[in-house]
Structure formats: structure tokens, C-alpha cells
Design an enzyme around this catalytic site. Sequence first.
Site, PDB file in Angstrom:
ATOM      1  N   TYR A  46       0.758  -1.487   0.023  1.00 38.68           N
ATOM      2  CA  TYR A  46      -0.051   0.095   0.170  1.00 38.68           C
ATOM      3  C   TYR A  46       0.942   1.304  -0.112  1.00 38.68           C
ATOM      4  O   TYR A  46       1.981   1.090   0.605  1.00 38.68           O
ATOM      5  CB  TYR A  46      -0.785   0.082   1.277  1.00 38.68           C
ATOM      6  CG  TYR A  46      -1.758   1.366   1.301  1.00 38.68           C
ATOM      7  CD1 TYR A  46      -2.980   1.319   0.540  1.00 38.68           C
ATOM      8  CD2 TYR A  46      -1.618   2.047   2.282  1.00 38.68           C
ATOM      9  CE1 TYR A  46      -3.817   2.471   0.669  1.00 38.68           C
ATOM     10  CE2 TYR A  46      -2.488   3.300   2.580  1.00 38.68           C
ATOM     11  CZ  TYR A  46      -3.565   3.472   1.578  1.00 38.68           C
ATOM     12  OH  TYR A  46      -4.436   4.531   1.626  1.00 38.68           O
ATOM     13  N   ASP A  98       9.392   3.193  -0.720  1.00 40.93           N
ATOM     14  CA  ASP A  98       8.475   3.609   0.061  1.00 40.93           C
ATOM     15  C   ASP A  98       8.775   3.234   1.492  1.00 40.93           C
ATOM     16  O   ASP A  98       8.427   2.227   2.026  1.00 40.93           O
ATOM     17  CB  ASP A  98       6.781   3.183  -0.341  1.00 40.93           C
ATOM     18  CG  ASP A  98       5.754   3.804   0.648  1.00 40.93           C
ATOM     19  OD1 ASP A  98       6.305   4.462   1.672  1.00 40.93           O
ATOM     20  OD2 ASP A  98       4.662   3.580   0.260  1.00 40.93           O
ATOM     21  N   LYS A 101       4.659  10.147   8.297  1.00 43.73           N
ATOM     22  CA  LYS A 101       4.330  10.955   9.691  1.00 43.73           C
ATOM     23  C   LYS A 101       5.468  10.705  10.504  1.00 43.73           C
ATOM     24  O   LYS A 101       5.577  11.239  11.539  1.00 43.73           O
ATOM     25  CB  LYS A 101       2.998  10.498  10.067  1.00 43.73           C
ATOM     26  CG  LYS A 101       2.564   9.269  10.400  1.00 43.73           C
ATOM     27  CD  LYS A 101       1.260   8.990  10.956  1.00 43.73           C
ATOM     28  CE  LYS A 101       0.273   8.865   9.710  1.00 43.73           C
ATOM     29  NZ  LYS A 101       0.672   7.596   8.843  1.00 43.73           N
TER      30      LYS A 101
END
Length: 332
Positions: free
Chosen positions: A48, A143, A171
Site C-alpha cells: 500500500y 516507500d 508521519k
Amino acid sequence: MAELIRRAVPSMEMMRLVSSGTEASMSAIRLARGVTGRDAIIKFDGCYHGHADSLLVKAGSGGATFGVPDSLGVPRALAALTLTVPFNDLEAVRRQLETHPAEVAAIIVEPVAGNMGVVPPAPGFLAGLRELATRHGTLLIFDEVITGFRVAWGGAQARYDVRPDLTCLGKIIGGGLPVGAYGGSRALMERVAPLGGVYQAGTLSGNPLAVAAGLATLRALERPGTYERLEALGARVERDVTEAAAASGVPVTVNRVGSMLTVFFTDGPVTDYASAKRADPARYARYFHAMLEGGVFLAASQFEAAFVSLAHGDGDLVAAARACRSAMEKAK
């Protein structure tokens, strides 16, 4: 904060701050397409990378939980530009690159998968992706929204000693506040506007609150012994879960990298999305609710990762182990 990130992740010679991991991934892909002049991307089943249209094809995380591999609202023409292959399958990547010569702008991968549950890269997998991408003129995007500053100070690329062309962060670099970043070599990042022709902007990108929190977080993580402690905490939880499952006769496979881990309710190895889906979600649901009753709040999905934190002390892990022993009995 950018200077601190660059010291930790040398592949990010220049970077652009954004507001989320999704923005980082979609911006990195746009840059890869702009630089290479190609349209297609390769992603891995169950990985994802945020909710951008190109990336909601065989995505993990929430889509995996609810059995919806592809989202409504994604144009077929755009989805057709996303080529999917099994995680840890270098041969499948090679076939796609050879089948679509000079068409693939980027290979995007979670270097340690965290959205089909934790699935580590097989030995040589990441290095193999690096070699294939270089050979075919394709950019390699890591990622590291989950792995960045979690599995090592320099992320998975430091842990596995593989340098991607572009890196995406989320984050974590904001201490949980809304911020992200993408970056790579100076030559690549100078193609982003206003220096180059690849446009990206955001009103809240790099906002002072998130950056101040992120700088404090990164300085804390830079302290000596941080990642050794996280490794020890993760290993202890893995041991406690494995022992509790064995005592209850419940078949599990525990995948762990550093402080991130997943308990799969299956007795076989989990190396990709297909093997992750062989786990028993109903048994995991019983385990989840039993752990919650015992004071341990795990991710509600079999296909999400659990994380141990520096905030967890000895008493927390003792309580978690006790809850796990009871939960495994209820998960039978």
C-alpha cells in the site's frame, strides 16, 4: 529537519516536504514519469502506497482487510498503467520489464512490506530490484513511510544496504503529525518545479508545527542505543507471542523486522500477499478482541503491522505477554 534527514538517509540529497505519505508516493511517481518520459509503474501485490489512483491496484492495508483489491473510482486507463507482481518475486519483475521495454518509469516497493502484515524482503530481493531497475533505465522508489526511521536510523535502505533512486517518508518524520517527504539525488530533484518541469506544491507542506515536532523526534531517535533497544523489545515480543501460541497449540507464523511484527494465524511461511491471505482472519479477530480485553490495542486487521515503541517499558511487555497467553487460548 531536511539536513538531519539527509545525514540519516544519504540517498536523499535533496528533498521536498509534503503533508502525507500518500503525497510523497504520488509525487515521487510523477517525478519518475517526468524524468523518464515513461508512463507505467510496477508495484507489488499487497503493498500500500497511499490512496492515489495509480496505487490503488492490488493494494494492501484496508483493501486487503475487506477483500477489495481495487478501489471504485479508479479509471481503467490509469489502472492499466500499474503492473502488479508478487512481493519477493524477482523473476516476475524481470518478465514485466522485458514485456514492457522502455515503458516502466518506476518500481515502487515497501522494502519491508507492512500492509499485508509484516513481510521481510527475501535475501537478495532488494539488491535484485536495484540491479533490474538500473539495467532497464527504471527508477527504484523505496516507500519508507513505515520503515523509515523505524527499522534503522537510515531506514530499510541502511539496514539492507541498497540505495534507491527516490525515497518516500511519512508521519514518522513529524512525530505523528501530518508531514511527509520525498527525495533523491540532486539531479533528480532539480527536475521538480520551480527548477524543473515536474510540478508539485502544497499549502501545508512543511508546516512549522509538524516540522518542529519532527525535528524533536528525529533528535531523540539519533541518540545512541535507540535501535538496539527497539530490536531487543521487538525480539522479546516475538518470543512471548511464539511461546504463548506453542503453549496453546495454536499455529502461528510471526514475521518481525526490528520493532515491527505481525502474528499470522497460519502454520506456513508468509513471504508474499498470497501466503499472507492463507492466514485465518476469523482466528485473528478472536485474538484481537481478547488482547483488547487484556489491555493491548493491536491493529484490528490481520493484514496490518504491530509496532513496539520506545515508550514501552518492562511492565508493559509483561502485561502484554500475560494478555497474549490468555488471548491465544481464546483464539483456538
